[in-house]
Scaffold this motif. Structure first.
Motif, PDB file in Angstrom:
ATOM      1  N   ASN A  51     -19.448 -24.505  37.640  1.00 58.41           N
ATOM      2  CA  ASN A  51     -19.020 -24.426  35.969  1.00 58.41           C
ATOM      3  C   ASN A  51     -17.956 -23.664  36.196  1.00 58.41           C
ATOM      4  OD1 ASN A  51     -20.015 -22.180  36.353  1.00 58.41           O
ATOM      5  ND2 ASN A  51     -21.100 -22.377  35.278  1.00 58.41           N
ATOM      6  N   GLY A  52     -17.588 -22.610  37.606  1.00 57.68           N
ATOM      7  CA  GLY A  52     -15.962 -22.218  37.945  1.00 57.68           C
ATOM      8  C   GLY A  52     -16.432 -21.024  37.224  1.00 57.68           C
ATOM      9  N   ILE A  53     -18.001 -20.647  36.729  1.00 59.03           N
ATOM     10  CA  ILE A  53     -17.781 -19.331  35.866  1.00 59.03           C
ATOM     11  C   ILE A  53     -19.078 -18.681  36.503  1.00 59.03           C
ATOM     12  CG2 ILE A  53     -19.063 -17.945  34.232  1.00 59.03           C
ATOM     13  CD1 ILE A  53     -17.055 -20.389  32.313  1.00 59.03           C
TER      14      ILE A  53
END
Length: 86
Positions: A51-53
């Motif tokens: 999710n890149g977070i």
């Protein structure tokens, strides 16, 4: 040897997500386990989640579960009682 992804359990205390003390999510080859404690004795690294977070801790090894203390023990080798280390 298995691959483990370890994450903080942000949904702890919710229904089906363990108690407030179950702070660790451990994924063994994609299967999720919830634990209160971790003991990792194999090299680890971090990676950003898909999710890149969020971030994961990643390691390879073998997991032993101590159900009395709700601890995931991840080690480089399997230790068999009264036998050689595999």
């Amino acid at each position: 040897m298995n691959t483990y992804k370890i994450r903080f359990n942000k949904s702890r205390g919710q229904e089906g997500r363990g108690s407030m003390d179950h702070v660790w999510r451990v994924f063994e080859n994609g299967k999720e386990f919830l634990f209160k404690n971790l003991n990792i004795t194999t090299p680890i690294k971090s990676e950003k989640d898909a999710n890149g977070i969020d971030y994961n801790i990643i390691c390879k090894g073998y997991m032993k579960i101590d159900r009395d203390t709700s601890t995931a023990i991840i080690m480089a080798k399997i230790k068999v009682p009264d036998a050689e280390t595999i």
